[in-house]
Design an enzyme around this catalytic site. Structure first.
Site, PDB file in Angstrom:
ATOM      1  N   SER A  98      41.542  45.265  45.099  1.00 44.96           N
ATOM      2  CA  SER A  98      42.368  46.368  44.650  1.00 44.96           C
ATOM      3  C   SER A  98      43.667  46.539  45.433  1.00 44.96           C
ATOM      4  O   SER A  98      44.594  47.173  44.940  1.00 44.96           O
ATOM      5  CB  SER A  98      41.566  47.669  44.730  1.00 44.96           C
ATOM      6  OG  SER A  98      41.278  47.990  46.073  1.00 44.96           O
ATOM      7  N   LYS A 136      48.815  50.681  51.798  1.00 42.10           N
ATOM      8  CA  LYS A 136      48.172  50.896  50.491  1.00 42.10           C
ATOM      9  C   LYS A 136      48.185  52.390  50.157  1.00 42.10           C
ATOM     10  O   LYS A 136      47.985  53.223  51.046  1.00 42.10           O
ATOM     11  CB  LYS A 136      46.732  50.379  50.567  1.00 42.10           C
ATOM     12  CG  LYS A 136      45.977  50.364  49.237  1.00 42.10           C
ATOM     13  CD  LYS A 136      44.560  49.825  49.430  1.00 42.10           C
ATOM     14  CE  LYS A 136      43.835  49.641  48.106  1.00 42.10           C
ATOM     15  NZ  LYS A 136      42.476  49.109  48.285  1.00 42.10           N
ATOM     16  N   SER A 179      38.539  43.962  48.281  1.00 39.25           N
ATOM     17  CA  SER A 179      39.895  44.451  48.033  1.00 39.25           C
ATOM     18  C   SER A 179      40.984  44.078  49.019  1.00 39.25           C
ATOM     19  O   SER A 179      42.150  44.279  48.720  1.00 39.25           O
ATOM     20  CB  SER A 179      39.877  45.959  47.872  1.00 39.25           C
ATOM     21  OG  SER A 179      39.219  46.291  46.682  1.00 39.25           O
TER      22      SER A 179
END
Lengths: 478, 96
Positions: free
Chosen positions: A154, A79, A178
């Site tokens: 997210s 990420k 997330s």
């Protein structure tokens, strides 16, 4: 051709040990797939074109008989919120455009030590603020199962990477949903450990008392392997907890799983509640005892969460001022530099949360909002702890519904997006470990969309979560 | 409802330059959000101490192994939006 569909760490590892393909070939296969799919899905913000070189080094090590790490040659996506040395790390924000990380986050360093091959940085909601990955400054991520839909957020890019065969596994951060929510929307496994079990050093902070690091994978066993690699204390993160001595698992017939009967149902797709019942039945058939439980304060989780998070956000994001890295917008004096840089560098949701946080922390409102929220947080934590004195695990849906269409929630009210965290935020507030595993499909517009089941355990009892997860998915047989 | 002046003040405190039309849009949204998060007032928190923090414990580590001087300087300086001779360049904040 290497078959990447349903590729797992364990399978790739076995194949490479047998010499069926090399790490370099596997990495090439993923890079090719990323190149083909990323234009549409926008899952990667940065692709490490030189990943195959890293893979070759692992192959050379293998050839020379050197000892290899448990993730030797496994292509993994990161990420964009994690610092990866020498790579642009932006948290999908304009304000960090051009920021080249000067060091590796601890989780990333541990993946490297285990000889993993890093494929690139994945797209996300800006600074992890969102539940759909539409808030990226670099365009929304699309769901590989249906590109008209969001992958969840997210860590949407990391979920899409695993679901779209663009990585064997990935890592994300989970502050309110997330890792688990995007895993659920994309039909993969997402795991959030106990608070502090994996160091956050080098993770760009959103809300420090709630931020967790976790893996996304194609099997529960893979999630466990990734967790074992990344966990452990870290002199660079004071919240990282020591690894506790593994407690033995009870036999299945002695394990009690709590099924909450008082979960909030407003705005929840009835098919989700039906799916939860079916999952409970499936677990009962597998031999677990199911017991009804109550978590009366969980209904306050979202309001509590959306006070504490903005408060911490307003403090954590004060460091982005255009002075030391990233975007700099010049004004007539230093104060104007700050305000212009932050005004143009931060996206809408980030600005909204910073202002909200500034408000709930301001004199006169502090007691009613922030202090009250921290006390309600304690009530929610107690709910879990009390239930765990009677049961070994709790199950809950991961999300209130399946993946929704891009643009449908973001354009209405921010509150509608916040409600997506209904079932996931409680364990960020309490710090308990939780996994999301695929638990069935619902059909919408001729597409089958996955739902997820959350399995929650007492703190530092990740082994319970993994054991039930594997059994639920039938992984024990293989 | 929050006034536009209050919002301007918040944006100023947060060091974020925002045009009035955006503040106007935010006004409605923050109001809606605050109304919703205000739900926390309904919870009976009498059993919880007034200042409640999650589990805390002391963490110490040995102070050891400083890296060699200047090892990271170049990479860090490269990230500076503005630098001069290996130093971070910032605007003057004191007027004569």
């Amino acid at each position: 051709m290497i078959d990447l569909k349903h590729m797992t760490i364990t399978k790739a590892r076995a194949d490479m040990e047998k010499g069926e393909y090399s790490a370099e070939e596997l990495t090439h296969a993923y890079l090719e797939n990323i190149k083909t799919k990323n234009k549409e899905l926008n899952a990667f913000l940065t692709i490490f074109e030189d990943a195959a070189d890293e893979a070759r080094k692992v192959d050379d090590k293998r050839k020379s008989g050197e000892k290899l790490g448990v993730l030797a040659g496994i292509p993994i996506a990161i990420k964009d919120a994690f610092c990866v040395k020498g790579r642009e790390t932006r948290a999908a924000s304009k304000i960090l455009q051009g920021h080249i990380a000067t060091y590796d986050a601890t989780a990333v360093a541990k993946l490297r030590e285990a000889d993993a091959v890093l494929l690139g940085m994945t797209n996300m909601d800006e600074f992890a603020m969102g539940s759909s990955s539409e808030n990226s400054a670099y365009g929304p991520v699309r769901n590989p199962l249906d590109p008209t839909r969001v992958p969840g957020g997210s860590s949407g890019g990391s979920a899409a990477a695993v679901a779209g065969q663009m990585a064997v596994a990935s890592i994300g951060s989970d502050t309110g949903c997330s890792v688990r929510l995007p895993a659920s929307f994309c039909g993969v496994i997402g795991f959030k450990p106990t608070y502090g079990a994996i160091s956050r050093y080098g993770l760009i902070a959103m809300a420090s008392s709630l931020d967790h690091v976790g893996p996304m994978t194609n099997s529960v066993l893979d999630a466990e392997i990734m967790f074992d690699v990344m966990k452990g204390p870290d002199g660079k993160d004071a919240t990282a907890i020591p690894v506790s001595k593994a407690q033995a698992l009870k036999p299945v017939a002695k394990m009690v799983i709590g099924l909450p009967t008082d979960l909030p149902t407003e705005g929840v797709d009835p098919r989700v509640l039906e799916n939860l019942k079916e999952s409970a039945k499936r677990l009962a058939t597998l031999g677990y005892q199911i017991e009804e439980i109550k978590l009366p304060n969980v209904r306050y989780a979202i309001p509590t969460y959306y006070i504490i998070v903005p408060a911490e956000v307003s403090a954590n994001l004060a460091r982005f001022d255009g002075v030391r890295y990233g975007l700099h917008v010049d004004g007539e004096n230093l104060l104007a530099d700050y305000a212009l840089t932050r005004g143009r560098g931060f996206g809408k949701e980030v600005r909204r949360r910073i202002l909200l946080g500034t408000y709930v922390l301001s004199a006169g409102y502090y007691d009613a909002y922030y202090y009250q929220a921290t006390r309600v947080r304690e009530l929610i934590t107690r709910d879990f702890n009390q239930v765990f004195s009677k049961v070994d695990a709790i199950i809950m849906p991961t999300t209130p519904g399946p993946a929704f269409e891009i643009g449908t929630k973001s354009i209405r009210s921010p509150l509608e997006m916040y409600a997506e965290d209904l079932f996931t935020a409680p364990t960020n507030l309490s710090g308990h470990p939780a996994i999301s595993v695929p638990s069935g499909m619902v059909r919408e517009d001729n597409v089958d969309l996955p739902l997820g089941l959350q399995i929650i355990a007492p703190k530092q009892r990740e082994n319970i979560v993994f054991a039930i997860g594997k059994k639920f998915l039938g992984e024990n047989k293989t | 409802m929050l006034s536009i002046e209050e919002l301007r003040k918040l944006a100023g405190l947060a060091r974020i330059e925002m045009p009035d039309n955006e503040l106007e849009e935010l006004r409605g949204q923050l109001d809606e959000i605050l109304g919703y998060v205000g739900e926390v007032s309904k919870a009976d928190v009498s059993s919880v101490p007034e200042v409640s923090v999650p589990d805390l414990r002391n963490v110490f580590r040995e102070d050891y192994g400083p890296h060699e001087n200047g090892k990271y300087s170049e990479a860090i300086i490269k990230n500076f939006p503005s630098s001069s001779n290996g130093s971070l360049k910032v605007k003057k904040i004191l007027e004569k």
